[in-house]
Design a protein around this motif. Sequence first.
Motif, PDB file in Angstrom:
ATOM      1  N   TRP A  80       0.814  -1.210   0.000  1.00  0.00           N
ATOM      2  CA  TRP A  80       0.000   0.000   0.000  1.00  0.00           C
ATOM      3  C   TRP A  80       0.848   1.260   0.000  1.00  0.00           C
ATOM      4  O   TRP A  80       0.504   2.255  -0.661  1.00  0.00           O
ATOM      5  N   ASN A  81       1.962   1.267   0.729  1.00  0.00           N
ATOM      6  CA  ASN A  81       2.825   2.449   0.734  1.00  0.00           C
ATOM      7  C   ASN A  81       3.351   2.755  -0.663  1.00  0.00           C
ATOM      8  O   ASN A  81       3.480   3.924  -1.055  1.00  0.00           O
ATOM      9  N   THR A  82       3.660   1.699  -1.413  1.00  0.00           N
ATOM     10  CA  THR A  82       4.142   1.892  -2.782  1.00  0.00           C
ATOM     11  C   THR A  82       3.055   2.512  -3.653  1.00  0.00           C
ATOM     12  O   THR A  82       3.314   3.449  -4.420  1.00  0.00           O
ATOM     13  N   LEU A  83       1.828   2.011  -3.533  1.00  0.00           N
ATOM     14  CA  LEU A  83       0.739   2.547  -4.356  1.00  0.00           C
ATOM     15  C   LEU A  83       0.325   3.938  -3.907  1.00  0.00           C
ATOM     16  O   LEU A  83      -0.042   4.782  -4.730  1.00  0.00           O
ATOM     17  N   ASN A  84       0.386   4.191  -2.604  1.00  0.00           N
ATOM     18  CA  ASN A  84      -0.002   5.511  -2.104  1.00  0.00           C
ATOM     19  C   ASN A  84       0.922   6.604  -2.609  1.00  0.00           C
ATOM     20  O   ASN A  84       0.539   7.783  -2.644  1.00  0.00           O
ATOM     21  N   ALA A  85       2.148   6.242  -2.984  1.00  0.00           N
ATOM     22  CA  ALA A  85       3.112   7.230  -3.486  1.00  0.00           C
ATOM     23  C   ALA A  85       2.826   7.620  -4.935  1.00  0.00           C
ATOM     24  O   ALA A  85       3.427   8.568  -5.444  1.00  0.00           O
ATOM     25  N   ILE A  86       1.939   6.888  -5.597  1.00  0.00           N
ATOM     26  CA  ILE A  86       1.598   7.181  -6.989  1.00  0.00           C
ATOM     27  C   ILE A  86       0.455   8.195  -7.007  1.00  0.00           C
ATOM     28  O   ILE A  86      -0.595   7.975  -6.406  1.00  0.00           O
ATOM     29  N   ARG A  87       0.654   9.288  -7.689  1.00  0.00           N
ATOM     30  CA  ARG A  87      -0.344  10.367  -7.684  1.00  0.00           C
ATOM     31  C   ARG A  87      -1.397  10.215  -8.767  1.00  0.00           C
ATOM     32  O   ARG A  87      -2.460  10.828  -8.696  1.00  0.00           O
ATOM     33  N   SER A  88      -1.134   9.398  -9.775  1.00  0.00           N
ATOM     34  CA  SER A  88      -2.090   9.227 -10.872  1.00  0.00           C
ATOM     35  C   SER A  88      -3.185   8.242 -10.477  1.00  0.00           C
ATOM     36  O   SER A  88      -3.008   7.448  -9.546  1.00  0.00           O
ATOM     37  N   PRO A  89      -4.320   8.266 -11.171  1.00  0.00           N
ATOM     38  CA  PRO A  89      -5.346   7.230 -10.966  1.00  0.00           C
ATOM     39  C   PRO A  89      -4.756   5.852 -11.266  1.00  0.00           C
ATOM     40  O   PRO A  89      -3.815   5.730 -12.066  1.00  0.00           O
ATOM     41  N   LEU A  90      -5.304   4.828 -10.632  1.00  0.00           N
ATOM     42  CA  LEU A  90      -4.802   3.470 -10.803  1.00  0.00           C
ATOM     43  C   LEU A  90      -5.855   2.590 -11.458  1.00  0.00           C
ATOM     44  O   LEU A  90      -7.053   2.775 -11.255  1.00  0.00           O
ATOM     45  N   GLN A  91      -5.388   1.626 -12.241  1.00  0.00           N
ATOM     46  CA  GLN A  91      -6.256   0.559 -12.735  1.00  0.00           C
ATOM     47  C   GLN A  91      -5.651  -0.767 -12.298  1.00  0.00           C
ATOM     48  O   GLN A  91      -4.546  -1.123 -12.679  1.00  0.00           O
ATOM     49  N   TYR A  92      -6.372  -1.495 -11.440  1.00  0.00           N
ATOM     50  CA  TYR A  92      -5.909  -2.794 -10.960  1.00  0.00           C
ATOM     51  C   TYR A  92      -6.217  -3.853 -12.005  1.00  0.00           C
ATOM     52  O   TYR A  92      -7.331  -3.911 -12.526  1.00  0.00           O
ATOM     53  N   GLN A  93      -5.232  -4.684 -12.309  1.00  0.00           N
ATOM     54  CA  GLN A  93      -5.423  -5.773 -13.252  1.00  0.00           C
ATOM     55  C   GLN A  93      -5.096  -7.084 -12.539  1.00  0.00           C
ATOM     56  O   GLN A  93      -4.044  -7.218 -11.915  1.00  0.00           O
ATOM     57  N   ALA A  94      -6.020  -8.035 -12.620  1.00  0.00           N
ATOM     58  CA  ALA A  94      -5.834  -9.319 -11.953  1.00  0.00           C
ATOM     59  C   ALA A  94      -6.710 -10.357 -12.633  1.00  0.00           C
ATOM     60  O   ALA A  94      -7.645 -10.024 -13.374  1.00  0.00           O
ATOM     61  N   HIS A  95      -6.403 -11.634 -12.386  1.00  0.00           N
ATOM     62  CA  HIS A  95      -7.251 -12.716 -12.876  1.00  0.00           C
ATOM     63  C   HIS A  95      -8.077 -13.221 -11.697  1.00  0.00           C
ATOM     64  O   HIS A  95      -7.531 -13.684 -10.702  1.00  0.00           O
ATOM     65  N   ASN A  96      -9.394 -13.098 -11.801  1.00  0.00           N
ATOM     66  CA  ASN A  96     -10.315 -13.360 -10.690  1.00  0.00           C
ATOM     67  C   ASN A  96     -10.081 -12.371  -9.555  1.00  0.00           C
ATOM     68  O   ASN A  96     -10.211 -12.710  -8.386  1.00  0.00           O
ATOM     69  N   GLY A  97      -9.755 -11.163  -9.917  1.00  0.00           N
ATOM     70  CA  GLY A  97      -9.532 -10.119  -8.917  1.00  0.00           C
ATOM     71  C   GLY A  97     -10.787  -9.803  -8.118  1.00  0.00           C
ATOM     72  O   GLY A  97     -10.728  -9.571  -6.912  1.00  0.00           O
ATOM     73  N   PHE A  98     -11.955  -9.788  -8.790  1.00  0.00           N
ATOM     74  CA  PHE A  98     -13.206  -9.514  -8.086  1.00  0.00           C
ATOM     75  C   PHE A  98     -13.538 -10.619  -7.094  1.00  0.00           C
ATOM     76  O   PHE A  98     -14.042 -10.362  -6.006  1.00  0.00           O
ATOM     77  N   GLY A  99     -13.264 -11.866  -7.489  1.00  0.00           N
ATOM     78  CA  GLY A  99     -13.676 -12.991  -6.680  1.00  0.00           C
ATOM     79  C   GLY A  99     -12.709 -13.369  -5.578  1.00  0.00           C
ATOM     80  O   GLY A  99     -13.118 -13.958  -4.570  1.00  0.00           O
TER      81      GLY A  99
END
Length: 228
Positions: free
Chosen positions: A85-104
């Motif tokens: 989370w600390n790594t992602l929080n340092a990114i100022r742009s919007p994020l798009q998460y990509q995963a396989h079965n990420g919702f589930g």
Amino acid sequence: MAIPIVFDLETLAMPRDLWFDLSGREPATSEAEQADEEKAYRQSWFDGSYCRIVCIGALIDPHGANPVAAAWYGNNERGILEGFWNTLNAIRSPLQYQAHNGFGFDLPVLQKRSIIHAIPAPRYPSMARYRQDAVYDTMEVWTNWQSTQRIKLNTLARILNVPTKSGKGSEVADMWQAGARQAVAEYCLRDVYVTYACAQRMQLGEVRPLEYFLEHQALHDCDKEPVL
């Protein structure tokens, strides 16, 4: 423009005694109950209420100028989550998460384990289904959200003619118990790469070779490294 974050989790079941305590379940007393208990315990591996994350692997902005291929791993689940989370929080742009079965699987487990450890996750995405802006789930997009047409990552990779997984998720527990924890992190990153390659092919984009990302690889042993 959103920064893509391709990610994957490796989880293990918590100790059986703790599972009994948290679930309120009593130990089996008959053969039939033992079979039911074993099935339920194995299923808990994939439930964020009872499993524990031992590795998070991520490709961050894979087509940017400075892509990151990172994995946080160890028995320090809090450290793994904070590192991610600390790594992602340092990114100022919007994020798009990509995963396989990420919702589930991946995103619900990530959310639950973060809440359990009281770790803020301000970059946690919207879980609105039938959309691709916040979350691009390769399984859901490929099957058009049809629950009767689920597809495994390796199968999708073969169909799309991209590199496949280097092993099976069922092998992670044995690897972990044998002390091959860095190997688990490397396996996790390979799964992340397969998801990345599938997502790129599905969006008719360029697929960079695995070797390119290995040049940017960073493996963080959260049992040894301080969380930044």
